[in-house]
Motif scaffolding. Structure first.
Motif, PDB file in Angstrom:
ATOM      1  N   ASP A  53       0.928  -1.091  -0.236  1.00 18.05           N
ATOM      2  CA  ASP A  53      -0.057  -0.318  -0.134  1.00 18.05           C
ATOM      3  C   ASP A  53       1.279   1.097  -0.147  1.00 18.05           C
ATOM      4  O   ASP A  53       0.313   2.255  -0.620  1.00 18.05           O
ATOM      5  CB  ASP A  53      -0.521  -0.127   0.670  1.00 18.05           C
ATOM      6  CG  ASP A  53      -2.066  -1.153   0.775  1.00 18.05           C
ATOM      7  OD1 ASP A  53      -2.212  -1.578   0.056  1.00 18.05           O
ATOM      8  OD2 ASP A  53      -2.361  -1.251   2.064  1.00 18.05           O
ATOM      9  N   HIS A  56      -3.385   8.881  -4.052  1.00 15.00           N
ATOM     10  CA  HIS A  56      -2.530   7.875  -3.031  1.00 15.00           C
ATOM     11  C   HIS A  56      -1.318   8.195  -3.524  1.00 15.00           C
ATOM     12  O   HIS A  56      -1.004   8.702  -1.297  1.00 15.00           O
ATOM     13  CB  HIS A  56      -1.996   6.502  -3.881  1.00 15.00           C
ATOM     14  CG  HIS A  56      -1.156   5.409  -3.263  1.00 15.00           C
ATOM     15  ND1 HIS A  56      -1.507   5.058  -2.256  1.00 15.00           N
ATOM     16  CD2 HIS A  56       0.519   5.832  -3.012  1.00 15.00           C
ATOM     17  CE1 HIS A  56      -1.247   4.158  -1.573  1.00 15.00           C
ATOM     18  NE2 HIS A  56       0.347   4.917  -1.780  1.00 15.00           N
ATOM     19  N   TRP A  57      -0.691   9.653  -3.839  1.00 13.77           N
ATOM     20  CA  TRP A  57       0.210  10.443  -3.770  1.00 13.77           C
ATOM     21  C   TRP A  57      -0.107  11.402  -3.030  1.00 13.77           C
ATOM     22  O   TRP A  57       0.945  12.813  -2.275  1.00 13.77           O
ATOM     23  CB  TRP A  57       1.611  10.072  -4.568  1.00 13.77           C
ATOM     24  CG  TRP A  57       1.313   9.194  -5.129  1.00 13.77           C
ATOM     25  CD1 TRP A  57       2.010   8.527  -6.571  1.00 13.77           C
ATOM     26  CD2 TRP A  57       2.160   8.202  -4.228  1.00 13.77           C
ATOM     27  NE1 TRP A  57       1.957   7.761  -6.366  1.00 13.77           N
ATOM     28  CE2 TRP A  57       2.478   7.533  -4.746  1.00 13.77           C
ATOM     29  CE3 TRP A  57       3.543   7.862  -3.361  1.00 13.77           C
ATOM     30  CZ2 TRP A  57       3.658   5.715  -5.081  1.00 13.77           C
ATOM     31  CZ3 TRP A  57       3.636   6.943  -2.806  1.00 13.77           C
ATOM     32  CH2 TRP A  57       3.259   5.905  -3.250  1.00 13.77           C
ATOM     33  N   GLY A 109       2.040   2.326  -3.339  1.00 18.50           N
ATOM     34  CA  GLY A 109       1.181   2.433  -4.688  1.00 18.50           C
ATOM     35  C   GLY A 109       1.006   1.093  -5.442  1.00 18.50           C
ATOM     36  O   GLY A 109       0.502   1.404  -6.448  1.00 18.50           O
TER      37      GLY A 109
END
Length: 465
Positions: A102, A399-400, A105
């Motif tokens: 996770d 995600h980032w 990514g």
């Protein structure tokens, strides 16, 4: 262009032709959860995450299976050494692996089966192999008869006469080269009921049975590290084909992460845990570092290489931030990646060549910024985001984005302080005091900041450490 992959079984790059048009089925040997993951473990997950993303970009419906081996000799030994239940060792480390996937990514698999949840399927496969004359029971153990299957060892290209199977400490083998599929129960060890008595499955049997369960008699791609070619993958093939399955059509293997020329491994004491690495480095930088070399090339671990990855990603990220600020709104990824990027990815997942296109596009975008050509800069950003999306590296992806938000408050503070210094530099430049202006820039550079002069004035970004 057709996607092409290096097939270990054919020892050459082959055009990919799916079993079912428009669909791709992938089985990846996942974690053996006797310990927390180091970056060598996670490289495989990253490489096949990129493969999966590229198949999806090319329009395929992807079924991605990544198993968990939650029972084996190492887990049992670790449990005994720590005086803990075997399942607690496995569960803690399974969570550590998922946290690592996770953090870097990786998309979640379609299914992530545990070995201990499929004992019934394993018993059925062993029963079928015994009925077909490929396996036999001895002293409560079940062994695969390697001489019974023509073509055994074709994946690893070995000679049966020279073969030495790893010592499994089991009894009753007809031939020392035969391998265990079922190990008779020992006092104090976990065991399950089977027609041959209580025992536990062998490692190789687990994957053959789970691949059959979730992907059927034949599927497209079987993946894993090069260290699994023998004995694990060779023995998986033997069991599956002996059972009557066609099994995998393509075999794809990733190379190791090494330290001082040796495979990264817990037993050698040269591993770098992901949980520790993400405290020192941004997870997106680790993804860039581990995911951008070609999957079949070895990565020699060094902090210098990580710093280079950090600087390279910072250049990409800086461009994305500048154009986003200039546009005043989010710039959506382009509908298609540039042709040269697609050609590189189609050619055995040529990520290094594809990444070169990313950096070329960033340079073109920076030139457009310098020329105050907003439309060209925005167009290049759309292309860059499309390419980074395939690689799982888009800094604007959800995600980032969370990672960026964590440092946003601190960035505002640093920005205010740097602006005071840049104002002093601009004042020196205005009075043509070039030596003072250059000295200020050099001092900022020594602090790890890169100063770029543009039409809208100077701006700063983080450079290498």
């Amino acid at each position: 262009m057709t996607i092409r992959l290096y097939d270990t079984s054919a020892r050459q790059i082959r055009d990919f032709a799916p079993l079912t048009p428009g669909c791709v089925s992938i089985y990846l040997c996942g974690a053996t959860v006797q310990a927390a993951p180091h970056i060598g473990h996670i490289r495989s997950g990253l490489n096949f995450d990129i493969m999966r993303r590229w198949f999806a970009y090319r329009g395929y419906d992807v079924t991605f299976i990544r198993n968990v081996t939650d029972i084996d000799d190492k887990i049992i030994k670790k449990a005994a050494d720590q005086n803990r239940p075997w399942w607690s060792i496995g569960y803690d480390n399974e969570r550590a692996f998922n946290d690592a996937y996770d953090a870097l990514g990786c998309l979640p698999p379609t299914y992530e089966p545990r070995a201990t949840g499929h004992i019934t399927e394993m018993v059925e496969m062993m029963r079928g192999l015994i009925e077909r004359g490929h396996a036999y029971e001895a002293d409560g153990n079940v062994y695969f008869d390697v001489r019974s299957l023509p073509g055994y060892l074709s994946l690893s290209n070995q000679d049966l006469d020279d073969l030495r199977q790893p010592d499994e400490g089991a009894s009753g083998k007809r031939d020392p080269r035969d391998f265990a599929m079922w190990k008779a129960a020992k006092p104090g060890e976990p065991s399950w009921e089977a027609p041959w008595g209580r025992g536990r499955p062998g490692w190789h049997l687990e994957c053959s049975a789970m691949a059959h369960k979730y992907l059927g008699e034949e599927f497209d791609v079987h993946g894993g590290g090069i260290d699994l070619i023998f004995p694990h993958h060779e023995n998986e093939i033997a069991q599956a084909k002996g059972f009557g399955d066609a099994f995998a059509r393509y075999w794809v293997h990733n190379a190791w992460v090494t330290m001082s020329g040796e495979k990264m491994s817990k037993s050698l004491g040269n591993s770098v845990l992901v949980s520790e690495m993400v405290k020192q480095w941004r997870p997106v930088v680790l993804r860039y570092y581990l995911g951008t070399p070609h999957y079949r090339s070895t990565i020699e671990y060094s902090e210098e290489s990580l710093r280079e990855a950090e600087s390279a990603y910072a250049r990409i990220e800086g461009f994305v931030q500048r154009v986003t600020e200039l546009a005043g709104q989010a710039v959506e990824p382009a509908a298609e990646v540039p042709l040269a990027f697609a050609e590189a990815m189609d050619d055995d997942l040529g990520v290094p060549q594809a990444l070169a296109i990313v950096h070329t596009t960033v340079r073109q975008g920076n030139s457009a910024l310098a020329d105050d050509d907003k439309d060209a800069a925005v167009a290049r950003l759309a292309e860059v985001r499309a390419m980074l999306g395939v690689l799982g590296l888009d800094p604007l992806a959800p995600h980032w984005a969370g990672e960026q938000e964590q440092g946003e408050d601190l960035r505002h503070v640093v920005d205010s302080l740097v602006r005071l210094v840049l104002d002093q530099r601009e004042a020196a430049r205005a009075r043509k005091d070039w030596s003072t202006a250059d000295a200020i820039r050099d001092q900022l550079g020594q602090s790890g900041l890169v100063i770029e002069d543009g039409p809208q004035g100077p701006r700063w970004s983080l450079g290498s450490r």
